[in-house]
Design a protein around this motif. Structure first.
Motif, PDB file in Angstrom:
ATOM      1  N   GLU A 126       0.844  -1.197   0.000  1.00 19.10           N
ATOM      2  CA  GLU A 126       0.000   0.000   0.000  1.00 19.10           C
ATOM      3  C   GLU A 126       0.879   1.246   0.000  1.00 19.10           C
ATOM      4  O   GLU A 126       1.784   1.399   0.825  1.00 19.10           O
ATOM      5  CB  GLU A 126      -0.910  -0.007   1.223  1.00 19.10           C
ATOM      6  N   LEU A 127       0.599   2.174  -0.934  1.00 17.81           N
ATOM      7  CA  LEU A 127       1.311   3.436  -1.027  1.00 17.81           C
ATOM      8  C   LEU A 127       0.318   4.589  -1.062  1.00 17.81           C
ATOM      9  O   LEU A 127      -0.866   4.388  -1.326  1.00 17.81           O
ATOM     10  CB  LEU A 127       2.168   3.483  -2.300  1.00 17.81           C
ATOM     11  N   GLU A 128       0.823   5.796  -0.809  1.00 18.05           N
ATOM     12  CA  GLU A 128       0.010   6.993  -1.013  1.00 18.05           C
ATOM     13  C   GLU A 128       0.153   7.429  -2.471  1.00 18.05           C
ATOM     14  O   GLU A 128       1.242   7.359  -3.048  1.00 18.05           O
ATOM     15  CB  GLU A 128       0.470   8.118  -0.085  1.00 18.05           C
ATOM     16  N   PHE A 129      -0.950   7.898  -3.058  1.00 20.89           N
ATOM     17  CA  PHE A 129      -0.901   8.322  -4.453  1.00 20.89           C
ATOM     18  C   PHE A 129       0.032   9.529  -4.568  1.00 20.89           C
ATOM     19  O   PHE A 129      -0.051  10.466  -3.770  1.00 20.89           O
ATOM     20  CB  PHE A 129      -2.301   8.669  -4.951  1.00 20.89           C
ATOM     21  N   CYS A 194       5.558   7.114   0.448  1.00 22.67           N
ATOM     22  CA  CYS A 194       5.746   6.323   1.670  1.00 22.67           C
ATOM     23  C   CYS A 194       6.828   6.943   2.536  1.00 22.67           C
ATOM     24  O   CYS A 194       7.723   7.632   2.040  1.00 22.67           O
ATOM     25  CB  CYS A 194       6.107   4.874   1.329  1.00 22.67           C
ATOM     26  N   THR A 195       6.756   6.698   3.824  1.00 19.52           N
ATOM     27  CA  THR A 195       7.833   7.070   4.730  1.00 19.52           C
ATOM     28  C   THR A 195       8.983   6.085   4.553  1.00 19.52           C
ATOM     29  O   THR A 195       8.770   4.877   4.457  1.00 19.52           O
ATOM     30  CB  THR A 195       7.345   7.043   6.185  1.00 19.52           C
ATOM     31  N   GLY A 196      10.192   6.605   4.457  1.00 18.69           N
ATOM     32  CA  GLY A 196      11.316   5.706   4.258  1.00 18.69           C
ATOM     33  C   GLY A 196      12.591   6.459   3.949  1.00 18.69           C
ATOM     34  O   GLY A 196      12.778   7.610   4.366  1.00 18.69           O
ATOM     35  N   LYS A 197      13.470   5.828   3.173  1.00 14.46           N
ATOM     36  CA  LYS A 197      14.794   6.368   2.876  1.00 14.46           C
ATOM     37  C   LYS A 197      15.019   6.415   1.376  1.00 14.46           C
ATOM     38  O   LYS A 197      14.640   5.501   0.648  1.00 14.46           O
ATOM     39  CB  LYS A 197      15.863   5.497   3.539  1.00 14.46           C
ATOM     40  N   VAL A 198      15.654   7.496   0.922  1.00 15.80           N
ATOM     41  CA  VAL A 198      16.028   7.634  -0.474  1.00 15.80           C
ATOM     42  C   VAL A 198      17.319   6.850  -0.704  1.00 15.80           C
ATOM     43  O   VAL A 198      18.325   7.084  -0.025  1.00 15.80           O
ATOM     44  CB  VAL A 198      16.239   9.106  -0.855  1.00 15.80           C
ATOM     45  N   GLN A 226      13.320   3.284  -0.363  1.00 14.68           N
ATOM     46  CA  GLN A 226      13.145   2.085   0.459  1.00 14.68           C
ATOM     47  C   GLN A 226      12.086   2.425   1.495  1.00 14.68           C
ATOM     48  O   GLN A 226      12.327   3.183   2.422  1.00 14.68           O
ATOM     49  CB  GLN A 226      14.451   1.693   1.157  1.00 14.68           C
ATOM     50  N   CYS A 227      10.878   1.906   1.272  1.00 13.61           N
ATOM     51  CA  CYS A 227       9.759   2.260   2.146  1.00 13.61           C
ATOM     52  C   CYS A 227       9.878   1.553   3.496  1.00 13.61           C
ATOM     53  O   CYS A 227      10.243   0.380   3.572  1.00 13.61           O
ATOM     54  CB  CYS A 227       8.429   1.898   1.483  1.00 13.61           C
ATOM     55  N   GLU A 228       9.532   2.272   4.529  1.00 11.36           N
ATOM     56  CA  GLU A 228       9.609   1.747   5.898  1.00 11.36           C
ATOM     57  C   GLU A 228       8.651   0.574   6.083  1.00 11.36           C
ATOM     58  O   GLU A 228       7.470   0.655   5.739  1.00 11.36           O
ATOM     59  CB  GLU A 228       9.248   2.865   6.879  1.00 11.36           C
ATOM     60  N   GLY A 229       9.171  -0.543   6.609  1.00 11.19           N
ATOM     61  CA  GLY A 229       8.330  -1.700   6.885  1.00 11.19           C
ATOM     62  C   GLY A 229       7.943  -2.501   5.669  1.00 11.19           C
ATOM     63  O   GLY A 229       7.115  -3.407   5.753  1.00 11.19           O
ATOM     64  N   VAL A 230       8.539  -2.179   4.509  1.00 10.09           N
ATOM     65  CA  VAL A 230       8.217  -2.879   3.268  1.00 10.09           C
ATOM     66  C   VAL A 230       9.504  -3.393   2.647  1.00 10.09           C
ATOM     67  O   VAL A 230      10.446  -2.617   2.411  1.00 10.09           O
ATOM     68  CB  VAL A 230       7.492  -1.954   2.264  1.00 10.09           C
ATOM     69  N   ASP A 231       9.551  -4.665   2.373  1.00  8.68           N
ATOM     70  CA  ASP A 231      10.733  -5.259   1.765  1.00  8.68           C
ATOM     71  C   ASP A 231      10.671  -5.100   0.249  1.00  8.68           C
ATOM     72  O   ASP A 231      10.506  -6.060  -0.502  1.00  8.68           O
ATOM     73  CB  ASP A 231      10.827  -6.745   2.145  1.00  8.68           C
ATOM     74  N   ALA A 232      10.747  -3.839  -0.191  1.00  9.39           N
ATOM     75  CA  ALA A 232      10.675  -3.548  -1.625  1.00  9.39           C
ATOM     76  C   ALA A 232      11.185  -2.139  -1.871  1.00  9.39           C
ATOM     77  O   ALA A 232      11.178  -1.285  -0.975  1.00  9.39           O
ATOM     78  CB  ALA A 232       9.234  -3.674  -2.126  1.00  9.39           C
ATOM     79  N   GLU A 233      11.656  -1.902  -3.103  1.00 14.76           N
ATOM     80  CA  GLU A 233      12.050  -0.565  -3.517  1.00 14.76           C
ATOM     81  C   GLU A 233      10.987   0.007  -4.448  1.00 14.76           C
ATOM     82  O   GLU A 233      10.384  -0.717  -5.239  1.00 14.76           O
ATOM     83  CB  GLU A 233      13.396  -0.617  -4.247  1.00 14.76           C
TER      84      GLU A 233
END
Length: 299
Positions: A126-129, A194-198, A226-233
């Motif tokens: 799930e992502l924000e548009f 998403c909240t995360g890291k570039v 790299q979205c927080e809590g998601v094992d995906a880029e």
């Protein structure tokens, strides 16, 4: 692109007009003859409704064809309602009947394929548009190549291409203008989904004038998250030159501005490309719980 325009006009204007008029005004001897022709015309219009790129002509035109089809079905049935169910065909009528039966099977198969692309069949993230304040159209999206040409490539099989529509349901002034400013989405702000890291950024590539492309730098100006809590880029591509507001290593919150929509990289026109992948394999994404496919609208 000229070939693409000709195809759009032929398949989305000329052919549906021909088939609807033939159904509406044609002469038939029996209900069976009418049924086969009506079924083919319905399957063709439904296939166009789901799979055609309606942002070139008008998003709302797809509904016009549905209304005209309903009218043609009603009035054509009124012409055959008192005729026999089946009559003997002459040689020419037999070939016509066989052709329509064949087309029913072909477009029935196409419809089944298209419908299969409305569900990913696996768990999505799930992502924000990434866009706000407009009517945004999904030009490519879904789990079948009839809805999404990206689906042929494993790493971006659930990718989305997004454009913006005006009040008339079109994405640009003209079918395929050369000026970037004529595309409704060009220069729109892109927001972090998403909240995360570039993890990766490209900023300096020029915006290209359609139909020029840069296949050597396919993603153009882009950001990988790299979205927080998601094992995906998550990749967002084709951004405007020097518009990115983040750098590799930045920790960012969902909803932050990332940059502007551009036309850099291997892109035919200004749009937002977004996809998620894990270990080189594309994974589905949803926005507000919705798996978006071609012809979806987000307001």
């Amino acid at each position: 692109m000229i070939i693409t325009i000709i195809q759009i006009v032929f398949f989305q204007l000329v052919l549906p007009a021909l088939f609807v008029i033939t159904l509406w005004r044609g002469t038939r001897k029996s209900k069976l003859d009418w049924l086969v022709q009506a079924l083919f015309t319905t399957l063709y219009i439904s296939w166009l409704f789901m799979t055609a790129p309606w942002d070139f002509l008008s998003y709302y035109l797809r509904y016009v064809w549905v209304l005209l089809l309903i009218g043609a079905l009603i009035f054509s049935y009124m012409e055959v309602r008192d005729k026999p169910v089946k009559v003997a065909f002459d040689k020419g009528e037999k070939w016509s009947f066989v052709l329509y039966v064949f087309l029913v099977f072909v477009f029935g198969f196409y419809n089944v394929q298209a419908l299969s692309g409305f569900s990913a069949g696996e768990k999505a993230i799930e992502l924000e548009f990434p866009l706000k304040n407009g009517a945004y159209y999904i030009g490519q999206g879904g789990a079948h190549v009839q809805l999404n040409y990206h689906h042929a490539y494993e790493s971006q099989q659930y990718a989305l291409d997004i454009v913006k529509l005006d009040r008339w349901g079109v994405r640009a002034t003209g079918i395929y203008p050369g000026e970037l400013s004529k595309y409704r989405i060009y220069g729109e702000a892109i927001y972090n989904p998403c909240t995360g890291k570039v993890t990766e950024v490209e900023k300096d590539l020029p915006d290209l004038t359609p139909p020029n492309t840069n296949p050597e730098k396919a993603a153009g100006n882009h950001v990988i998250l790299q979205c927080e809590g998601v094992d995906a880029e998550v990749l967002i591509a084709h951004m405007q030159q020097d518009s990115l507001t983040v750098d590799a290593g930045d920790e960012i919150e969902a909803g932050m501005k990332l940059g502007l929509v551009g036309n850099s990289g291997n892109t035919s026109e200004p749009h937002v490309h977004i996809h998620a992948e894990r270990d080189g394999v594309g994974i589905p994404i949803t926005f507000n719980g919705s798996f978006l496919v071609r012809n979806s609208l987000v307001w």
